[in-house]
Design a protein around this motif. Structure first.
Motif, PDB file in Angstrom:
ATOM      1  N   ALA A  59       9.561   5.741  -0.970  1.00  7.20           N
ATOM      2  CA  ALA A  59       8.310   6.191  -1.595  1.00  7.20           C
ATOM      3  C   ALA A  59       7.916   7.568  -1.072  1.00  7.20           C
ATOM      4  O   ALA A  59       7.485   8.431  -1.838  1.00  7.20           O
ATOM      5  N   ARG A  78       7.018  -1.665  -8.562  1.00 10.11           N
ATOM      6  CA  ARG A  78       6.672  -2.070  -7.193  1.00 10.11           C
ATOM      7  C   ARG A  78       6.414  -3.569  -7.091  1.00 10.11           C
ATOM      8  O   ARG A  78       6.875  -4.225  -6.173  1.00 10.11           O
ATOM      9  N   SER A  81       4.368   1.590  -0.693  1.00 10.97           N
ATOM     10  CA  SER A  81       5.525   1.780  -1.572  1.00 10.97           C
ATOM     11  C   SER A  81       5.027   2.314  -2.910  1.00 10.97           C
ATOM     12  O   SER A  81       3.836   2.273  -3.216  1.00 10.97           O
ATOM     13  N   SER A  82       5.952   2.838  -3.700  1.00  4.34           N
ATOM     14  CA  SER A  82       5.536   3.419  -4.977  1.00  4.34           C
ATOM     15  C   SER A  82       6.498   3.025  -6.088  1.00  4.34           C
ATOM     16  O   SER A  82       7.470   2.306  -5.860  1.00  4.34           O
ATOM     17  N   GLY A  83       6.219   3.506  -7.277  1.00  4.84           N
ATOM     18  CA  GLY A  83       7.086   3.203  -8.419  1.00  4.84           C
ATOM     19  C   GLY A  83       6.452   2.143  -9.297  1.00  4.84           C
ATOM     20  O   GLY A  83       5.688   1.300  -8.817  1.00  4.84           O
ATOM     21  N   TYR A  84       6.767   2.211 -10.604  1.00  7.64           N
ATOM     22  CA  TYR A  84       6.103   1.270 -11.508  1.00  7.64           C
ATOM     23  C   TYR A  84       6.722  -0.115 -11.486  1.00  7.64           C
ATOM     24  O   TYR A  84       6.217  -1.026 -12.115  1.00  7.64           O
ATOM     25  N   ARG A 102      10.141  10.120  -2.555  1.00  3.79           N
ATOM     26  CA  ARG A 102       9.810  10.325  -3.964  1.00  3.79           C
ATOM     27  C   ARG A 102       8.549  11.176  -4.097  1.00  3.79           C
ATOM     28  O   ARG A 102       8.438  12.014  -4.987  1.00  3.79           O
ATOM     29  N   ALA A 103       7.594  10.901  -3.203  1.00  2.14           N
ATOM     30  CA  ALA A 103       6.344  11.674  -3.258  1.00  2.14           C
ATOM     31  C   ALA A 103       6.621  13.150  -3.001  1.00  2.14           C
ATOM     32  O   ALA A 103       5.884  14.015  -3.456  1.00  2.14           O
ATOM     33  N   ARG A 149       0.793  -1.228   0.000  1.00  3.43           N
ATOM     34  CA  ARG A 149       0.000   0.000   0.000  1.00  3.43           C
ATOM     35  C   ARG A 149       0.826   1.279   0.000  1.00  3.43           C
ATOM     36  O   ARG A 149       0.421   2.279  -0.579  1.00  3.43           O
TER      37      ARG A 149
END
Lengths: 111, 184
Positions: free
Chosen positions: B54, B23, B18-21, B57-58, B16
């Motif tokens: 994440a 992931r 973490s981010s990035g394509y 990065r946000a 939920r």
């Protein structure tokens, strides 16, 4: 002259590790290669963040593999340096070599 | 649960937050490494770093906006609760709907209603007054500021005045009755 951004230390390490691993380079192998050569722990999330930045810069390309049960049904992403990536790595290496040519204690230098 | 199953809470957080394509691949890599003998501590550390990355990065602006939204939402909710409590308490004191509407009470309710309205508005929209319906948004903003000032001054004036027999003061019916008895 083309405007170029500098590669960060981790980005350069990730790019060089991906070049070293060659085929089937994915997150774990790249992180392991960096750990082996630098002797320092590297988090997988940091490696993936660097890989995404390199991909955005066009220095690395990715391809999705097959999902496996061992990975909880998630597929591996394999990374491969592009021609631009290889050129960038060579240039970065040459620059670093030139800059460190007078570094005391470096290979070929008198301390 | 088998030993090769990674900690559920950590995985839930990872999926939920973490981010990035890539992931999915990151999650898969962590599963794979855990299945190959990495410790729970290692898994948790990787998950926490992934969440931190994440967040970084946000970016700080988005984080700040989230904090603001949570703050305004909480303020709005607290105001609603206080408003309800004030109305119930006033009704309990006066036992008459008509007697409730003293300036102090009206001012307090108006103030709380304005704060809650503003809080909900800001928590839903952030500070996006310029997004759409600019005229309506500006009108609401001006109205909210005027109502907030009026409510605050009314409430403050009523709260500062000493307790009298007058029905407009903040004290209760019992207090007023005792003052009236003392005066007699």
């Amino acid at each position: 002259m083309r405007k170029r951004g500098y590669l960060g230390q981790l980005e350069l390490m990730v790019l060089l590790a991906a070049i070293r691993v060659r085929e089937q380079a994915y997150g774990v192998l790249i992180a392991r290669e960096i750990e082996k050569e630098s002797g320092r722990d590297v988090a997988l999330a940091s490696v993936y963040a660097a890989l995404e930045r390199l991909e955005k810069k066009g220095l690395i390309s990715s391809a999705l593999g097959e999902p496996t049960a061992e990975r909880g049904g998630k597929a591996r992403t394999y990374f491969k340096p592009t021609a631009t990536g290889l050129k960038e790595a060579r240039e970065a290496h040459a620059t670093l070599m030139r800059l460190s040519s007078r570094l005391p204690g470096a290979k070929g230098q008198v301390a | 649960m088998s030993l090769t199953n990674p900690p559920r809470l950590a995985t839930w957080l990872l999926e939920r937050l973490s981010s990035g394509y890539h992931r999915e691949s990151l999650v898969g890599d962590l599963f794979e490494q855990y299945a190959r003998g990495r410790t729970r501590f290692w898994y948790w550390r990787q998950v926490l770093v992934a969440i931190f990355v994440a967040g970084k990065r946000a970016g700080a602006p988005r984080l700040l906006n989230t904090v603001r939204r949570v703050f305004f939402h909480l303020t709005a909710e607290v105001s609603v609760v206080l408003g309800i409590v004030t109305i119930i308490d006033e009704f309990r004191r006066t036992h008459a709907f008509r007697e409730m509407w003293r300036p102090a009470f009206t001012g307090t309710v108006a103030l709380l209603a304005t704060i809650s309205l503003l809080g909900f508005m800001l928590s839903r929209r952030g500070f996006g007054f310029k997004r759409r319906n600019a005229v309506i948004n500006h009108f609401i903003a001006v109205f909210a500021v005027v109502a907030l000032c009026a409510g605050t001054f009314t409430w403050a004036a009523a709260a500062r005045s000493p307790c009298t027999e007058d029905k407009t003061c903040l004290c209760s019916k019992i207090e007023r009755a005792s003052i009236a008895r003392a005066a007699r």
